[in-house]
Design a protein around this motif. Structure first.
Motif, PDB file in Angstrom:
ATOM      1  N   UNK A  55       0.842  -1.188   0.000  1.00 44.78           N
ATOM      2  CA  UNK A  55       0.000   0.000   0.000  1.00 44.78           C
ATOM      3  C   UNK A  55       0.882   1.245   0.000  1.00 44.78           C
ATOM      4  N   UNK A  56       0.710   2.072  -1.035  1.00 50.20           N
ATOM      5  CA  UNK A  56       1.431   3.340  -1.129  1.00 50.20           C
ATOM      6  C   UNK A  56       0.692   4.442  -0.384  1.00 50.20           C
ATOM      7  N   UNK A  57      -0.635   4.375  -0.391  1.00 57.87           N
ATOM      8  CA  UNK A  57      -1.431   5.363   0.320  1.00 57.87           C
ATOM      9  C   UNK A  57      -2.907   5.191   0.076  1.00 57.87           C
ATOM     10  N   UNK A  58      -3.696   5.706   1.016  1.00 57.33           N
ATOM     11  CA  UNK A  58      -5.153   5.713   0.924  1.00 57.33           C
ATOM     12  C   UNK A  58      -5.631   7.016   1.553  1.00 57.33           C
ATOM     13  N   UNK A  59      -6.617   7.657   0.905  1.00 57.86           N
ATOM     14  CA  UNK A  59      -7.151   8.898   1.464  1.00 57.86           C
ATOM     15  C   UNK A  59      -8.360   9.357   0.672  1.00 57.86           C
ATOM     16  N   UNK A  60      -9.093  10.304   1.228  1.00 60.00           N
ATOM     17  CA  UNK A  60     -10.176  10.966   0.514  1.00 60.00           C
ATOM     18  C   UNK A  60      -9.574  12.045  -0.365  1.00 60.00           C
ATOM     19  N   UNK A  61     -10.067  12.141  -1.605  1.00 58.56           N
ATOM     20  CA  UNK A  61      -9.598  13.178  -2.520  1.00 58.56           C
ATOM     21  C   UNK A  61     -10.813  13.858  -3.164  1.00 58.56           C
ATOM     22  N   UNK A  62     -10.570  15.020  -3.743  1.00 63.07           N
ATOM     23  CA  UNK A  62     -11.592  15.713  -4.515  1.00 63.07           C
ATOM     24  C   UNK A  62     -11.643  15.095  -5.900  1.00 63.07           C
ATOM     25  N   UNK A  63     -12.842  14.797  -6.362  1.00 60.54           N
ATOM     26  CA  UNK A  63     -13.023  14.166  -7.682  1.00 60.54           C
ATOM     27  C   UNK A  63     -12.522  15.098  -8.777  1.00 60.54           C
ATOM     28  N   UNK A  64     -11.801  14.527  -9.734  1.00 59.81           N
ATOM     29  CA  UNK A  64     -11.303  15.256 -10.903  1.00 59.81           C
ATOM     30  C   UNK A  64     -12.167  14.840 -12.092  1.00 59.81           C
ATOM     31  N   UNK A  65     -12.845  15.782 -12.752  1.00 58.93           N
ATOM     32  CA  UNK A  65     -13.737  15.412 -13.862  1.00 58.93           C
ATOM     33  C   UNK A  65     -13.027  14.756 -15.048  1.00 58.93           C
ATOM     34  N   UNK A  66     -11.704  14.889 -15.131  1.00 56.16           N
ATOM     35  CA  UNK A  66     -10.966  14.197 -16.195  1.00 56.16           C
ATOM     36  C   UNK A  66     -10.841  12.701 -15.895  1.00 56.16           C
ATOM     37  N   UNK A  67     -11.044  12.341 -14.638  1.00 51.51           N
ATOM     38  CA  UNK A  67     -10.856  10.959 -14.209  1.00 51.51           C
ATOM     39  C   UNK A  67     -12.163  10.317 -13.741  1.00 51.51           C
ATOM     40  N   UNK A  68     -13.113  11.109 -13.247  1.00 49.25           N
ATOM     41  CA  UNK A  68     -14.332  10.596 -12.638  1.00 49.25           C
ATOM     42  C   UNK A  68     -15.517  11.334 -13.232  1.00 49.25           C
ATOM     43  N   UNK A  69     -16.497  10.599 -13.762  1.00 41.84           N
ATOM     44  CA  UNK A  69     -17.612  11.230 -14.455  1.00 41.84           C
ATOM     45  C   UNK A  69     -18.903  11.236 -13.648  1.00 41.84           C
ATOM     46  N   UNK A  70     -18.862  10.792 -12.404  1.00 37.01           N
ATOM     47  CA  UNK A  70     -20.062  10.775 -11.568  1.00 37.01           C
ATOM     48  C   UNK A  70     -20.266  12.091 -10.841  1.00 37.01           C
ATOM     49  N   UNK A  71     -21.373  12.202 -10.117  1.00 33.47           N
ATOM     50  CA  UNK A  71     -21.703  13.436  -9.407  1.00 33.47           C
ATOM     51  C   UNK A  71     -20.938  13.616  -8.092  1.00 33.47           C
ATOM     52  N   UNK A  72     -20.247  12.587  -7.635  1.00 34.09           N
ATOM     53  CA  UNK A  72     -19.569  12.647  -6.339  1.00 34.09           C
ATOM     54  C   UNK A  72     -18.467  13.711  -6.345  1.00 34.09           C
ATOM     55  N   UNK A  73     -18.359  14.431  -5.242  1.00 31.29           N
ATOM     56  CA  UNK A  73     -17.316  15.450  -5.083  1.00 31.29           C
ATOM     57  C   UNK A  73     -16.079  14.883  -4.392  1.00 31.29           C
ATOM     58  N   UNK A  74     -16.279  13.896  -3.517  1.00 32.40           N
ATOM     59  CA  UNK A  74     -15.187  13.268  -2.781  1.00 32.40           C
ATOM     60  C   UNK A  74     -15.142  11.782  -3.125  1.00 32.40           C
ATOM     61  N   UNK A  75     -13.931  11.252  -3.251  1.00 32.80           N
ATOM     62  CA  UNK A  75     -13.729   9.841  -3.579  1.00 32.80           C
ATOM     63  C   UNK A  75     -12.690   9.246  -2.647  1.00 32.80           C
ATOM     64  N   UNK A  76     -12.812   7.935  -2.423  1.00 27.87           N
ATOM     65  CA  UNK A  76     -11.783   7.214  -1.677  1.00 27.87           C
ATOM     66  C   UNK A  76     -10.741   6.752  -2.690  1.00 27.87           C
ATOM     67  N   UNK A  77      -9.486   7.075  -2.444  1.00 30.14           N
ATOM     68  CA  UNK A  77      -8.369   6.717  -3.319  1.00 30.14           C
ATOM     69  C   UNK A  77      -7.484   5.710  -2.611  1.00 30.14           C
ATOM     70  N   UNK A  78      -7.088   4.682  -3.348  1.00 28.12           N
ATOM     71  CA  UNK A  78      -6.127   3.683  -2.853  1.00 28.12           C
ATOM     72  C   UNK A  78      -5.116   3.460  -3.960  1.00 28.12           C
ATOM     73  N   UNK A  79      -3.832   3.610  -3.644  1.00 31.88           N
ATOM     74  CA  UNK A  79      -2.764   3.306  -4.602  1.00 31.88           C
ATOM     75  C   UNK A  79      -1.845   2.263  -3.984  1.00 31.88           C
ATOM     76  N   UNK A  80      -1.529   1.242  -4.796  1.00 30.13           N
ATOM     77  CA  UNK A  80      -0.703   0.134  -4.324  1.00 30.13           C
ATOM     78  C   UNK A  80       0.291  -0.280  -5.409  1.00 30.13           C
ATOM     79  N   UNK A  81       1.262  -1.059  -4.987  1.00 30.33           N
ATOM     80  CA  UNK A  81       2.130  -1.786  -5.909  1.00 30.33           C
ATOM     81  C   UNK A  81       1.784  -3.255  -5.795  1.00 30.33           C
ATOM     82  N   UNK A  82       1.723  -3.939  -6.924  1.00 31.02           N
ATOM     83  CA  UNK A  82       1.568  -5.394  -6.946  1.00 31.02           C
ATOM     84  C   UNK A  82       2.956  -5.952  -7.230  1.00 31.02           C
ATOM     85  N   UNK A  83       3.452  -6.701  -6.279  1.00 32.47           N
ATOM     86  CA  UNK A  83       4.839  -7.152  -6.308  1.00 32.47           C
ATOM     87  C   UNK A  83       4.892  -8.661  -6.471  1.00 32.47           C
TER      88      UNK A  83
END
Length: 187
Positions: A55-83
């Motif tokens: 796990x590199x990190x997890x947190x709430x972020x503000x939705x970016x319309x270039x990446x997320x097309x739904x109405x939500x303003x906040x999203x849960x983000x998780x970034x990991x490495x698969x090793x």
């Protein structure tokens, strides 16, 4: 890993295009990995003796319309490495709506368990379209690869899959790091 000098999140500058009308795709066998409809986790586990999620990190972020097309303003983000066998192969970035986390609280508490196992074992998750990306330096993902002592001599390739759970969206993006691309080309 020399990740301490890098800033989480790493994948916020990736730009995607649809796999149905690709601008350009890599050669085989990487092309098959990008367009595979099944679980990448399962496919990766067949290539190693030891599979790990870092796990590199997890947190709430503000939705970016270039990446997320739904109405939500906040999203849960998780970034990991698969090793695989001690070598990072895949950088993965997951975005989830708050409503999905309320219904599936285990998603926020995955820890080092692979998300792919849950997505492909629970029939309530419906897999959707696949998008493709090619990443050229400079980018945060290229910086991440460099910090992992993996030099990208050419473009990094990735895929993004849209899922839904009772109409609540989830997006999983997976970028193949240079070690993975080299190993895949040898197969």
């Amino acid at each position: 890993m020399g990740l301490s000098s890098l800033t989480f999140p790493f994948g916020d500058d990736i730009r995607w295009f649809t796999a149905q009308a690709p601008q350009v795709l890599p050669t085989q066998p990487l092309k098959d990995w990008l367009l595979s409809e099944g679980s990448l986790t399962q496919k990766l586990k067949l290539c190693c003796d030891q599979f790990e999620v870092i796990v590199l990190g997890e947190q709430w972020i503000t939705a970016d319309p270039r990446e997320w097309h739904g109405p939500e303003q906040q999203l849960w983000l998780r970034e990991v490495l698969l090793q695989l066998d001690g070598t990072p192969w895949v950088f993965a970035r997951t975005l989830m709506s708050p409503q999905l986390l309320q219904q599936q609280q285990q998603l926020e508490q995955l820890g080092q368990r692979p998300l792919g196992e849950l997505l492909f074992s629970d029939l309530n998750f419906v897999a959707g379209d696949i998008d493709i990306c090619h990443i050229e330096a400079p980018s945060s993902v290229n910086d991440l690869a460099s910090a992992l002592k993996q030099t990208a001599s050419t473009t990094l390739w990735g895929r993004r899959r849209h899922f839904s759970y009772q109409q609540h969206p989830l997006i999983v993006a997976e970028v193949f790091l240079p070690a993975a691309e080299a190993a895949i080309k040898r197969t």
